[in-house]
Design a protein around this motif. Structure first.
Motif, PDB file in Angstrom:
ATOM      1  N   PRO A  35       0.859  -1.188  -0.025  1.00  0.00           N
ATOM      2  CA  PRO A  35       0.216   0.006   0.037  1.00  0.00           C
ATOM      3  C   PRO A  35       0.739   1.221   0.078  1.00  0.00           C
ATOM      4  CG  PRO A  35      -0.169  -1.209   2.131  1.00  0.00           C
ATOM      5  CD  PRO A  35       0.472  -2.104   1.335  1.00  0.00           C
ATOM      6  N   SER A  36       0.304   2.228  -0.497  1.00  0.00           N
ATOM      7  CA  SER A  36       0.943   3.661  -0.559  1.00  0.00           C
ATOM      8  C   SER A  36       1.295   4.131   0.811  1.00  0.00           C
ATOM      9  CB  SER A  36       0.102   4.808  -0.971  1.00  0.00           C
ATOM     10  OG  SER A  36       0.934   6.112  -1.116  1.00  0.00           O
ATOM     11  N   GLY A  37       2.692   4.664   1.000  1.00  0.00           N
ATOM     12  CA  GLY A  37       3.120   5.042   2.135  1.00  0.00           C
ATOM     13  C   GLY A  37       3.589   3.628   3.271  1.00  0.00           C
ATOM     14  N   ILE A  58       3.518  10.588   5.281  1.00  0.00           N
ATOM     15  CA  ILE A  58       2.232  10.011   5.336  1.00  0.00           C
ATOM     16  C   ILE A  58       1.353  11.053   5.560  1.00  0.00           C
ATOM     17  CG2 ILE A  58       0.813   8.665   7.030  1.00  0.00           C
ATOM     18  CD1 ILE A  58       2.629   6.738   5.603  1.00  0.00           C
ATOM     19  N   ASN A  63      -4.090   9.522   7.262  1.00  0.00           N
ATOM     20  CA  ASN A  63      -3.146   8.362   7.958  1.00  0.00           C
ATOM     21  C   ASN A  63      -3.118   7.380   6.748  1.00  0.00           C
ATOM     22  OD1 ASN A  63      -1.765   7.123   9.811  1.00  0.00           O
ATOM     23  ND2 ASN A  63      -3.375   5.713  10.552  1.00  0.00           N
ATOM     24  N   THR A  64      -2.722   7.763   5.517  1.00  0.00           N
ATOM     25  CA  THR A  64      -2.267   6.867   4.623  1.00  0.00           C
ATOM     26  C   THR A  64      -1.004   7.626   3.724  1.00  0.00           C
ATOM     27  OG1 THR A  64      -3.853   7.897   2.837  1.00  0.00           O
ATOM     28  CG2 THR A  64      -4.411   6.047   4.191  1.00  0.00           C
ATOM     29  N   ARG A  66       0.500   8.959  -0.019  1.00  0.00           N
ATOM     30  CA  ARG A  66       0.235   9.904  -0.854  1.00  0.00           C
ATOM     31  C   ARG A  66       0.249   9.573  -2.327  1.00  0.00           C
ATOM     32  NH1 ARG A  66      -0.094  15.462   1.552  1.00  0.00           N
ATOM     33  NH2 ARG A  66       0.386  15.312   3.630  1.00  0.00           N
ATOM     34  N   HIS A  67       0.695   8.034  -2.520  1.00  0.00           N
ATOM     35  CA  HIS A  67       1.081   7.825  -3.849  1.00  0.00           C
ATOM     36  C   HIS A  67       2.018   8.502  -4.467  1.00  0.00           C
ATOM     37  CE1 HIS A  67      -2.364   5.224  -4.031  1.00  0.00           C
ATOM     38  NE2 HIS A  67      -2.966   6.073  -3.445  1.00  0.00           N
ATOM     39  N   GLN A  92      -4.346   1.681  -2.790  1.00  0.00           N
ATOM     40  CA  GLN A  92      -4.975   2.311  -1.596  1.00  0.00           C
ATOM     41  C   GLN A  92      -5.751   1.057  -1.008  1.00  0.00           C
ATOM     42  OE1 GLN A  92      -4.298   4.795   0.500  1.00  0.00           O
ATOM     43  NE2 GLN A  92      -5.000   6.353  -0.961  1.00  0.00           N
ATOM     44  N   GLU A  93      -6.159   0.259  -1.870  1.00  0.00           N
ATOM     45  CA  GLU A  93      -6.955  -0.901  -1.506  1.00  0.00           C
ATOM     46  C   GLU A  93      -6.361  -2.276  -2.329  1.00  0.00           C
ATOM     47  OE1 GLU A  93     -11.484  -1.576  -1.387  1.00  0.00           O
ATOM     48  OE2 GLU A  93     -11.162   0.406  -1.935  1.00  0.00           O
TER      49      GLU A  93
END
Ligand code: GTP
Ligand code: MG
Ligand code: ZN
Length: 157
Positions: A35-37, A58, A63-64, A66-67, A92-93
């Protein structure tokens, strides 16, 4: 699942992370996925001296990640070009929608490894008599938590 897991602290203990990763990356091309981050580009920069892959902070709000990485990039780890690391954009998913419920067990080796022992070829390993998976679960050869995950994903699919 028969997959080795390494816990690494890339920022706090970069030297140890490098030492543990180096033998695993030798003589092959390794795709860095997550996942991103998650820290994929951080790992690439740690292992490849002149990589200069862009690293993102991040997002405090989400709280993820940022690509930050937007394209897949191949890096050589050594001058002889025998080992490589591939940085990739994060997701992201993680979806499993492309998998049919009947294929799920085969994709979970610890669960599906017992499917050959089932009485019915199209056994769903949930309630069928003579189910090899349920028998293995009862013998403790499949972890309860893993079987629960199988059931949950099966229902979703
Ligand atoms: N504390 C700590 N922070 C880390 C670690 N690895 C990465 N970070 C931090 O996590 C943030 C995201 O790192 P990136 O390397 O950009 O993550 P990424 O997986 O490449 O993200 P995308 O390119 O968006 O897919 C940065 O602020 C890093 O400094 C780690 O092992 N420990
Ligand atoms: Mg990145
Ligand atoms: Zn079965």
């Amino acid at each position: 699942m028969g997959v080795d897991v390494l816990e690494l602290a890339l920022k706090r203990d970069g030297a140890e992370a490098r030492a543990r990763l180096t033998p695993l990356l030798a003589k092959r091309a390794t795709l860095v996925l997550g996942p991103s981050g998650a820290g994929k580009s951080t790992l690439v920069n740690l292992m490849v001296a002149d990589a200069k892959a862009q690293i993102g902070e991040i997002s405090q709000a989400l709280n993820t990640g940022r690509h930050t990485t937007t394209a897949t990039q191949w890096y050589w780890l050594d001058a002889a070009r025998t080992s490589a690391l591939i940085d990739s954009p994060g997701f992201q998913e993680f979806g499993l929608r492309h998998i049919g419920a009947d294929r799920l067990a085969a994709l979970m080796p610890d669960v599906g490894g017992h499917a050959g022992e089932c009485r019915f070829y199209n056994c769903t390993h949930r309630h069928e008599p003579g189910c090899g998976v349920l028998a293995a679960l009862a013998r403790g050869e499949i972890a309860e938590s893993r079987y629960r995950i199988y059931r949950e994903i099966f229902e979703e699919l």
